[in-house]
Write a protein that holds these residues in place. Structure first.
Motif: not given
Length: 669
Positions: A235, A239-241, A268-269
């Motif tokens: 991340l 908070m994006k993969i 986004h997770v």
């Protein structure tokens, strides 16, 4: 709450304040439980209610009582050996604070319906620590302070004081509160400051400053982590993969048929995962950095389970996507995925329309469907300075082979290192042992059930035999111990039916006698089939004569009509059997009788009175295949449409000449 918490409360209230105080508390809170069972679920509101009652009885404050209950629980669970687990979490009190959520996770195997709170250690210094408490229960924040104080004192030899820094929805609870203004679940959030001597822990913390040998180590490529942990993802600050292991992407495609696998990276997770633990945690960069010692449980969001769609999605060119260019397998896969989603929606609608929600008594919420399982990932969030990213090092949380298959995985999909595969196999072996135990218990249960069914069968047979001799209402009264006194009836209709030409009384041939018995049985069985309770009751059979009554033991104002209906039916019934040389004749009379149970060994329900004698004379003076009525009975039924014909005067023994009638047919329908 599980009964273990209430056991501790009951034990120490009785020890500290006496049995009389406990009895008084039970009266105040209307507690019907003399004892609490360890693994039984009890209402959450009972704990604050007991605290309020103890406060009223002793004069102590409510907060003091809840604090006392928390300290009592720590002392009590040591009797079960749970103190060893607490001591094993670490050398220092902070080690325990970091492991509270992990302890609750392990306890879920013993107490599967446990609604454990979530606690995170957010800050530490030489003088103590700060923890964040989240729970779906209200009124338990002071209970936690008592637990923490007792654990620090008993297991780590520390004197600790705790106070609240911030709180949200921290209401006393109990039956009087809280009042919820929204339909959603009420979450209690409390931040505590724990003051204790924490210098030893802070001085011996590992990796506060990097060791010189670590500074000389070459950087490690993230792809190595992704190979070692195929369910891992990385991340960034938003908070994006940014990177993900092969298996987590494959599983996401499997659980979301027809999606573009390339969209997983960059999402986004929280769009693809649901954070199960810690509860109600805000997923952002700064929050996660403070919770690096906390174990996370992330549940993969799914829309379905379709292997065909999964295989098709892997082979599909999404960059040049064109419905007209799809091959047959891909078209079928997408069609099946579509069909699956529609069927799922239909099933959900039917379930909502036809079934009541099943409420879990432990949570107060509807139980989820066990047929649709999502993969649950458990691990820690680590900050990697070289790439300025967070990496979620995790593995699937799977208990046995059945759960492995239900989420679409195989043993080869799990990490080759670690204990993931061993735990799954151990869970399966443990389940096998449990299944064997359950099979034995089921066998015993089946045997007991068969015994109960046999006992019920014997009881039914006994009841049927009893009711064949004695009317059911009278038999029930006799079972209750009431005396079987006589009962008088103002008016009933008595029916006598005689079977004629069955047996020559002068014959000595045994074969003829046996044939006569068989024929008589056929006729009486045919008559029994025409008895309609409660309108007509069979009294007895004596020799060739069959006796019945309408109007007793159940009072029936239409007794004459029902008696005549029975007579017409039995004439027709016996004629239909075409028994050679066999004939019947019927006599009916109406009037008052006295009825009662006579005898002890073979009790019988008998009728007494002149009405019975007259009905018997009506039968004995009747012609074959005829129904003879007394004058009184004939007048009653003629007025309601029955067709009767005057026979004239017949000499009756003990009565002289009596005017009688033939019953020809019932009223026209």
């Amino acid at each position: 709450m599980y009964g273990m918490l209430y056991e501790s409360v009951q034990h120490y209230i009785q020890e500290e304040y006496g049995m009389d105080t406990w009895k008084k508390i039970c009266q105040i809170v209307d507690c019907k439980h003399n004892t609490f069972k360890t693994h039984q679920i009890y209402p959450d509101k009972l704990m604050p209610d007991i605290a309020a009652a103890l406060s009223a009885c002793t004069g102590e404050s409510f907060d003091f009582c809840m604090n006392f209950f928390g300290r009592c629980f720590v002392r009590f669970f040591s009797n079960f050996g749970y103190d060893k687990m607490i001591r094993s979490t670490g050398r220092y009190f902070c080690d325990f604070l970091q492991s509270i959520d992990n302890i609750h996770l392990q306890m879920r195997f013993t107490y599967p319906k446990m609604k454990s709170p979530s606690m995170q250690l957010t800050n530490m210094d030489d003088n103590g620590a700060v923890i964040l408490y989240r729970s779906g229960r209200t009124g338990m924040s002071k209970y936690l302070i008592g637990q923490m104080t007792e654990v620090a004192k008993e297991f780590y030899g520390l004197e600790m004081t705790a106070y609240v820094i911030e709180s949200q929805n921290d209401i006393c609870g109990g039956t009087a509160g809280p009042i919820k203004l929204t339909e959603g679940p009420l979450t209690v959030v409390v931040k505590y400051r724990l003051d204790f001597d924490n210098r030893d822990y802070m001085a011996k913390r590992v990796n506060i400053v990097a060791h010189p040998t670590q500074l000389k180590m070459p950087p490690v490529d993230l792809n190595v982590f992704l190979e070692l942990f195929p369910f891992t993802f990385v991340l960034n600050h938003d908070m994006k993969i940014t990177l993900a292991g092969e298996k987590i992407i494959e599983t996401w495609i499997l659980h979301n048929p027809g999606v573009n696998p390339k969209t997983f990276i960059g999402t986004h997770v929280m769009d693809v995962f649901k954070c199960r633990r810690p509860k109600d945690t805000k997923i952002d960069w700064n929050t996660i950095l403070q919770m690096r010692t906390v174990l996370f449980e992330m549940e993969l969001i799914r829309t379905g389970h379709n292997r065909d769609a999964y295989d098709a999605a892997l082979n599909m060119d999404y960059e040049n996507f064109d419905e007209m260019s799809l091959n047959e397998a891909q078209t079928m896969a997408l069609a099946k995925a579509d069909e699956f989603e529609k069927e799922q929606e239909k099933e959900q609608e039917e379930a909502a329309a036809t079934k009541h929600d099943e409420i879990d008594p432990a949570t107060g919420q509807r139980r989820p469907s066990v047929g649709l399982r999502s993969i649950l990932l458990k691990g820690q969030m680590f900050y990697i300075k070289d790439v300025d990213s967070l990496i979620f090092l995790c593995s699937p949380l799977i208990e046995n082979l059945d759960e492995l298959h239900s989420i679409g995985l195989y043993l080869n999909d799990l990490n080759p290192h670690g204990l993931s595969r061993e735990l799954v196999m151990a869970g399966w072996q443990h389940c096998s042992k449990l299944e064997m135990m359950f099979e034995k218990e089921e066998q015993r249960s089946d045997e007991l059930e068969k015994s109960l069914e046999l006992a019920d069968s014997w009881k039914r047979q006994g009841d049927e035999l009893l009711y064949s001799m004695i009317p059911r209402p009278i038999a029930e009264r006799m079972r209750m111990g009431q005396e079987h006194v006589c009962q008088s009836f103002e008016e009933v209709s008595v029916i006598f039916i005689e079977v004629m030409n069955i047996y020559d009384s002068g014959s000595t041939n045994v074969q003829e006698a046996m044939q006569a018995v068989n024929t008589l049985n056929k006729v009486f069985s045919a008559l029994d089939e025409e008895i309609i309770s409660p309108f007509v009751y069979k009294v007895e059979t004596v020799g060739m004569v069959y006796m019945a009554v309408s109007g007793a033991p159940d009072i029936n104002p239409l007794h004459a009509q029902h008696a005549c209906d029975l007579a017409l039916r039995v004439i027709k019934k016996v004629k239909s059997h075409n028994l050679p040389d066999v004939a019947i004749r019927v006599g009916i009379n109406s009037g008052p009788v006295v009825a009662g149970v006579v005898g002890l060994k073979v009790p019988r329900y008998c009728l007494f009175g002149d009405t019975v004698n007259t009905a018997s004379r009506m039968e004995s003076s009747c012609d074959p295949w005829k129904i003879q009525l007394s004058n009184y009975t004939a007048l009653k039924v003629r007025d309601v449409g029955y067709r009767v014909e005057a026979r004239g005067f017949v000499k009756v023994k003990g009565k002289g000449d009596m005017e009688t009638y033939w019953l020809l047919e019932g009223p026209e329908e």
